[in-house]
Motif scaffolding. Sequence first.
Motif, PDB file in Angstrom:
ATOM      1  N   ASP A   1       0.808  -1.219   0.000  1.00  0.00           N
ATOM      2  CA  ASP A   1       0.000   0.000   0.000  1.00  0.00           C
ATOM      3  C   ASP A   1       0.841   1.268   0.000  1.00  0.00           C
ATOM      4  OD1 ASP A   1      -2.235  -1.555  -0.024  1.00  0.00           O
ATOM      5  OD2 ASP A   1      -2.681  -1.346   2.115  1.00  0.00           O
ATOM      6  N   GLN A   2       1.957   1.231   0.729  1.00  0.00           N
ATOM      7  CA  GLN A   2       2.784   2.438   0.865  1.00  0.00           C
ATOM      8  C   GLN A   2       3.969   2.466  -0.099  1.00  0.00           C
ATOM      9  OE1 GLN A   2       3.777   3.070   5.041  1.00  0.00           O
ATOM     10  NE2 GLN A   2       1.891   2.029   5.674  1.00  0.00           N
ATOM     11  N   ARG A   3       4.298   1.319  -0.696  1.00  0.00           N
ATOM     12  CA  ARG A   3       5.424   1.207  -1.644  1.00  0.00           C
ATOM     13  C   ARG A   3       6.719   1.764  -1.027  1.00  0.00           C
ATOM     14  NH1 ARG A   3       3.485  -0.243  -6.870  1.00  0.00           N
ATOM     15  NH2 ARG A   3       1.429  -1.155  -6.476  1.00  0.00           N
ATOM     16  N   ARG A   4       6.957   1.397   0.214  1.00  0.00           N
ATOM     17  CA  ARG A   4       8.138   1.895   0.916  1.00  0.00           C
ATOM     18  C   ARG A   4       9.187   0.797   1.065  1.00  0.00           C
ATOM     19  NH1 ARG A   4       6.235   4.951   6.273  1.00  0.00           N
ATOM     20  NH2 ARG A   4       8.502   5.176   6.444  1.00  0.00           N
ATOM     21  N   ARG A   5      10.257   1.160   1.720  1.00  0.00           N
ATOM     22  CA  ARG A   5      11.354   0.232   1.982  1.00  0.00           C
ATOM     23  C   ARG A   5      11.269  -0.237   3.427  1.00  0.00           C
ATOM     24  NH1 ARG A   5      16.176   3.454  -1.350  1.00  0.00           N
ATOM     25  NH2 ARG A   5      15.018   3.468  -3.329  1.00  0.00           N
ATOM     26  N   ALA A   6      11.413  -1.549   3.604  1.00  0.00           N
ATOM     27  CA  ALA A   6      11.237  -2.121   4.941  1.00  0.00           C
ATOM     28  C   ALA A   6      12.393  -3.068   5.269  1.00  0.00           C
ATOM     29  CB  ALA A   6       9.910  -2.872   5.030  1.00  0.00           C
ATOM     30  N   LEU A   7      12.755  -3.096   6.543  1.00  0.00           N
ATOM     31  CA  LEU A   7      13.734  -4.049   7.071  1.00  0.00           C
ATOM     32  C   LEU A   7      13.036  -4.861   8.147  1.00  0.00           C
ATOM     33  CD1 LEU A   7      16.525  -5.293   7.597  1.00  0.00           C
ATOM     34  CD2 LEU A   7      17.070  -3.287   9.007  1.00  0.00           C
ATOM     35  N   VAL A   8      12.965  -6.169   7.946  1.00  0.00           N
ATOM     36  CA  VAL A   8      12.307  -7.066   8.895  1.00  0.00           C
ATOM     37  C   VAL A   8      13.368  -7.915   9.589  1.00  0.00           C
ATOM     38  CG1 VAL A   8      10.756  -9.042   9.142  1.00  0.00           C
ATOM     39  CG2 VAL A   8      10.127  -7.130   7.647  1.00  0.00           C
ATOM     40  N   VAL A   9      13.464  -7.768  10.902  1.00  0.00           N
ATOM     41  CA  VAL A   9      14.395  -8.554  11.716  1.00  0.00           C
ATOM     42  C   VAL A   9      13.552  -9.399  12.668  1.00  0.00           C
ATOM     43  CG1 VAL A   9      16.370  -8.494  13.280  1.00  0.00           C
ATOM     44  CG2 VAL A   9      16.068  -6.671  11.583  1.00  0.00           C
TER      45      VAL A   9
ATOM     46  N   VAL B   1      11.247   1.478   7.098  1.00  0.00           N
ATOM     47  CA  VAL B   1      10.400   0.955   8.172  1.00  0.00           C
ATOM     48  C   VAL B   1      11.062  -0.305   8.725  1.00  0.00           C
ATOM     49  CG1 VAL B   1       8.156  -0.018   8.767  1.00  0.00           C
ATOM     50  CG2 VAL B   1       8.316   1.865   7.114  1.00  0.00           C
ATOM     51  N   THR B   2      11.476  -0.263   9.967  1.00  0.00           N
ATOM     52  CA  THR B   2      12.110  -1.413  10.598  1.00  0.00           C
ATOM     53  C   THR B   2      11.112  -2.122  11.502  1.00  0.00           C
ATOM     54  OG1 THR B   2      14.291  -0.363  10.535  1.00  0.00           O
ATOM     55  CG2 THR B   2      13.984  -2.190  12.091  1.00  0.00           C
ATOM     56  N   ILE B   3      10.898  -3.396  11.231  1.00  0.00           N
ATOM     57  CA  ILE B   3       9.962  -4.208  12.017  1.00  0.00           C
ATOM     58  C   ILE B   3      10.788  -5.290  12.706  1.00  0.00           C
ATOM     59  CG2 ILE B   3       7.975  -5.762  11.928  1.00  0.00           C
ATOM     60  CD1 ILE B   3       7.079  -4.196   9.427  1.00  0.00           C
ATOM     61  N   ARG B   4      10.928  -5.132  13.992  1.00  0.00           N
ATOM     62  CA  ARG B   4      11.837  -6.014  14.733  1.00  0.00           C
ATOM     63  C   ARG B   4      11.077  -6.654  15.889  1.00  0.00           C
ATOM     64  NH1 ARG B   4      17.880  -4.311  16.869  1.00  0.00           N
ATOM     65  NH2 ARG B   4      18.550  -6.423  17.409  1.00  0.00           N
ATOM     66  N   GLY B   5      11.178  -7.966  15.991  1.00  0.00           N
ATOM     67  CA  GLY B   5      10.460  -8.675  17.035  1.00  0.00           C
ATOM     68  C   GLY B   5      11.394  -9.398  17.981  1.00  0.00           C
ATOM     69  N   PRO B   6      10.852 -10.014  19.032  1.00  0.00           N
ATOM     70  CA  PRO B   6      11.675 -10.770  19.979  1.00  0.00           C
ATOM     71  C   PRO B   6      12.292 -11.993  19.300  1.00  0.00           C
ATOM     72  CG  PRO B   6       9.343 -11.127  20.406  1.00  0.00           C
ATOM     73  CD  PRO B   6       9.419 -10.037  19.384  1.00  0.00           C
ATOM     74  N   LEU B   7      13.513 -12.317  19.696  1.00  0.00           N
ATOM     75  CA  LEU B   7      14.259 -13.391  19.032  1.00  0.00           C
ATOM     76  C   LEU B   7      14.315 -14.676  19.850  1.00  0.00           C
ATOM     77  CD1 LEU B   7      17.199 -11.238  17.612  1.00  0.00           C
ATOM     78  CD2 LEU B   7      15.103 -11.953  16.457  1.00  0.00           C
ATOM     79  N   ALA B   8      13.611 -14.733  20.964  1.00  0.00           N
ATOM     80  CA  ALA B   8      13.620 -15.947  21.781  1.00  0.00           C
ATOM     81  C   ALA B   8      13.067 -17.119  20.981  1.00  0.00           C
ATOM     82  CB  ALA B   8      12.791 -15.741  23.047  1.00  0.00           C
ATOM     83  N   ARG B   9      13.723 -18.271  21.104  1.00  0.00           N
ATOM     84  CA  ARG B   9      13.255 -19.500  20.474  1.00  0.00           C
ATOM     85  C   ARG B   9      12.822 -20.446  21.579  1.00  0.00           C
ATOM     86  NH1 ARG B   9      14.965 -20.984  15.646  1.00  0.00           N
ATOM     87  NH2 ARG B   9      13.352 -22.547  16.001  1.00  0.00           N
ATOM     88  N   THR B  10      11.537 -20.465  21.885  1.00  0.00           N
ATOM     89  CA  THR B  10      11.052 -21.200  23.057  1.00  0.00           C
ATOM     90  C   THR B  10      11.126 -22.708  22.884  1.00  0.00           C
ATOM     91  OG1 THR B  10       8.786 -21.055  22.206  1.00  0.00           O
ATOM     92  CG2 THR B  10       9.511 -19.326  23.736  1.00  0.00           C
ATOM     93  N   SER B  11      11.287 -23.175  21.645  1.00  0.00           N
ATOM     94  CA  SER B  11      11.353 -24.625  21.437  1.00  0.00           C
ATOM     95  C   SER B  11      12.739 -25.196  21.698  1.00  0.00           C
ATOM     96  CB  SER B  11      10.932 -24.969  20.004  1.00  0.00           C
ATOM     97  OG  SER B  11      11.842 -24.404  19.078  1.00  0.00           O
ATOM     98  N   LEU B  12      13.758 -24.340  21.751  1.00  0.00           N
ATOM     99  CA  LEU B  12      15.129 -24.833  21.834  1.00  0.00           C
ATOM    100  C   LEU B  12      15.576 -25.041  23.277  1.00  0.00           C
ATOM    101  CD1 LEU B  12      16.915 -22.672  19.099  1.00  0.00           C
ATOM    102  CD2 LEU B  12      15.672 -24.844  18.851  1.00  0.00           C
ATOM    103  N   ARG B  13      16.256 -26.164  23.495  1.00  0.00           N
ATOM    104  CA  ARG B  13      16.846 -26.462  24.790  1.00  0.00           C
ATOM    105  C   ARG B  13      18.360 -26.451  24.599  1.00  0.00           C
ATOM    106  NH1 ARG B  13      15.629 -32.038  28.090  1.00  0.00           N
ATOM    107  NH2 ARG B  13      16.172 -32.917  26.052  1.00  0.00           N
ATOM    108  N   LEU B  14      19.009 -25.393  25.078  1.00  0.00           N
ATOM    109  CA  LEU B  14      20.426 -25.175  24.834  1.00  0.00           C
ATOM    110  C   LEU B  14      21.300 -25.817  25.904  1.00  0.00           C
ATOM    111  CD1 LEU B  14      20.370 -21.381  23.879  1.00  0.00           C
ATOM    112  CD2 LEU B  14      20.236 -23.326  22.341  1.00  0.00           C
ATOM    113  N   GLY B  15      22.486 -26.229  25.486  1.00  0.00           N
ATOM    114  CA  GLY B  15      23.444 -26.759  26.440  1.00  0.00           C
ATOM    115  C   GLY B  15      24.857 -26.677  25.897  1.00  0.00           C
ATOM    116  N   VAL B  16      25.838 -26.671  26.795  1.00  0.00           N
ATOM    117  CA  VAL B  16      27.251 -26.675  26.433  1.00  0.00           C
ATOM    118  C   VAL B  16      27.930 -27.764  27.245  1.00  0.00           C
ATOM    119  CG1 VAL B  16      29.424 -25.388  26.418  1.00  0.00           C
ATOM    120  CG2 VAL B  16      27.269 -24.209  25.891  1.00  0.00           C
ATOM    121  N   LEU B  17      28.615 -28.657  26.562  1.00  0.00           N
ATOM    122  CA  LEU B  17      29.336 -29.747  27.221  1.00  0.00           C
ATOM    123  C   LEU B  17      30.808 -29.652  26.862  1.00  0.00           C
ATOM    124  CD1 LEU B  17      29.502 -32.385  28.820  1.00  0.00           C
ATOM    125  CD2 LEU B  17      28.858 -33.616  26.719  1.00  0.00           C
TER     126      LEU B  17
END
Length: 713
Positions: free
Chosen positions: A36-44, A218-234
């Motif tokens: 509708d606006q024919r603008r430039r957008a950055l989606v993160v 137009v920058t559209i930025r949302g939360p980056l949490a990944r609730t499905s992932l179970r992280l670990g370091v061994l």
Amino acid sequence: MTDTRASALEILRTLVGRPDADFHEGQFEAIETLVDQRRRALVVQRTGWGKSAVYFVATLLLRRQGAGPTILVSPLLALMRDQVAAAARAGVRAVSINSSNAHEWGEVLQKVQRDEVDVLLVSPERLNNPSFRDEQLPTLIARVGLLVVDEAHCISDWGHDFRPDYRRLRDLIAQMPAGVPVLATTATANSRVVTDVAEQIAQANTGLPPGSAVSPVVTIRGPLARTSLRLGVLRLPDSRARLAWLLSHLGELPGSGIIYTLTVSAAEDTARLLRDAGHVVRSYTGQTDTTEREESEGLLKKNEVKALVATSALGMGFDKPDLGFVLHLGAPSSPVAYYQQVGRAGRATANADVLLLPGTEDEAIWHYFATASMPNQAKAEAVLGALTENGPSPLSTPALETRVDLRRTPLELLLKVLDVDGAVRRVKGGWVATGEPWVYDRDRYERIAAARLTEQRAMLEFESTTGCRMEFLQRALDDDTAVPCGRCDNCTAPWYPQDVREEAASAATASLDRVGVTLDARAQWPTGMASLGVTASGKIALGDRLSEGRALARLTDLGWGGALREIFEGTGPDTPATTAMTAACIRVLAEWKWHERPVAVVSMPSRRHPLLIDSVARTLSEVGRLPWLGDLGLSNGGPTGTSGGNSAYRLSNVWDRFEVGAELAAALEPFAGRPILLVDDVADSRWTLTVAGRELRRAGASAVLPFTLALRS
């Protein structure tokens, strides 16, 4: 509900195959900005949020309004294949032009001309192909309805995966007609990269008259949490322990997944070990054949393999929504790069396991890749000088290699940087200097180098943190919504087993103790050697060639590679080979299926490792009951130059620098017409061995079988 939203929602539900589907927060806002606006957008937005839905829905809406096709700039073949398949599910006619389908380019472009294509996927590298850039691209730009830049963090040299070709997109945007919307998308960009990308998109010419107000991106930025992932370091002590853990517990990981390694040889060695133990896995690297890559991707998507053992070649955008796990043998160089790779898992599942097994060699590998990608001022000026001296006539990359001592890959990278900076231009037949002034931006590259070091330190902090690991990754991406995840090994307790089964440890030991890597013989002299004073061209005469040889191991191998790296990349004194190393060398010879056994041993002269080479040559002589005839002689002062460099310079550095002296000639005489074993410390370009072998062949050897301790690549 607006007409645009209703139409967009209809397309979305077709795309996902669910009549009750609705937009995620921010999706329709992005579509509305474009349509509708024919603008430039950055989606993160995080992986799995639905960035592809935005550009497919926007494409169909714009096409209904009479707009031309969307140009989608996409960086990887695997990603392109997934995007084409996803487009088809949404009723979007998508085709690609890339390095693997050159035979289809003519047909693809005809479809575009007939307006039978909704989305044309191209790689950023293709934008600078002379025929595509000069013949096809202008027509496409004149008709383009939407430009999409996927994985847009690659635009920014501050990003973790900067690619010089992406910087051309600013010029591409500047050529587009006024009012054409632009969408840039990424899942991995911190605030600095977001700002950089947005500025580059905004500053490109909008096609509006001078003095016109330019709307901000137009920058559209949302939360980056990944609730499905179970992280670990061994943390485990060494490669042996990591492989043993993998052998012990791979079958317990959920579903199918990806095992990432930092090097090609590590991926291949690990895949071989797992296959030998009965696991259904495949290796996937930048050196894997394109057809085999496609087949492997398909097997993983259908859960017909437990895992692909991959380098970062299987990374951005690979789409398997139910990927059950991502495991790393060795850490990427930054939390942002790590977030990118683990984002492959758990996109459409409630749970997925992500485990990092850091390696002691990680920092050395990070340093190598970081320095390899940075332009060097002296080399850049040498390239510009060579092109300028050649005037309007182009120089091919091989021709440049005879004028600048720089290997093919870094030379091509440097040419891309100079091209983007406007100092050189790729044309049919090679490269030319544009005559535009160019200054090495030392401050910029020093800032980037410092940023890389900061990222590496942050990765080490991620490994050792006692806080929430997902929160750490989100904060590394400047996500201010980050809170503890309640799932990782620090928020709860280690969810992964830590034991190693005895039989797995034995198998890992045996695998890492494997010896023997093929040394292929050079068959062709580099082109243009006359300009370096070398009278060699075309194919190497059969009577001058080496035979196929062997090395104990590659420097990048998981097993003997570590011990060899300490010798050849360390600063310790020259010493004889250890008993274990000479025993391993003997095993290589015992397993060597040569056509005719060598009858004597000759060693290469060495300035850095004479004791090492001498000890190996003498031991092989004694154990094999082969007379050791001594060292090949040096002539004209011996090899010149430094280690490294490209084939042309490496050959010129050793040309006419070895000889079969009178004493060695006399020792060789009884063995005329028989094979000789030639021993050296490390093989890199193989030109030293090639030139030395040529001298021995001309002194009467029927064949020269090269043997080295190490192979660099």
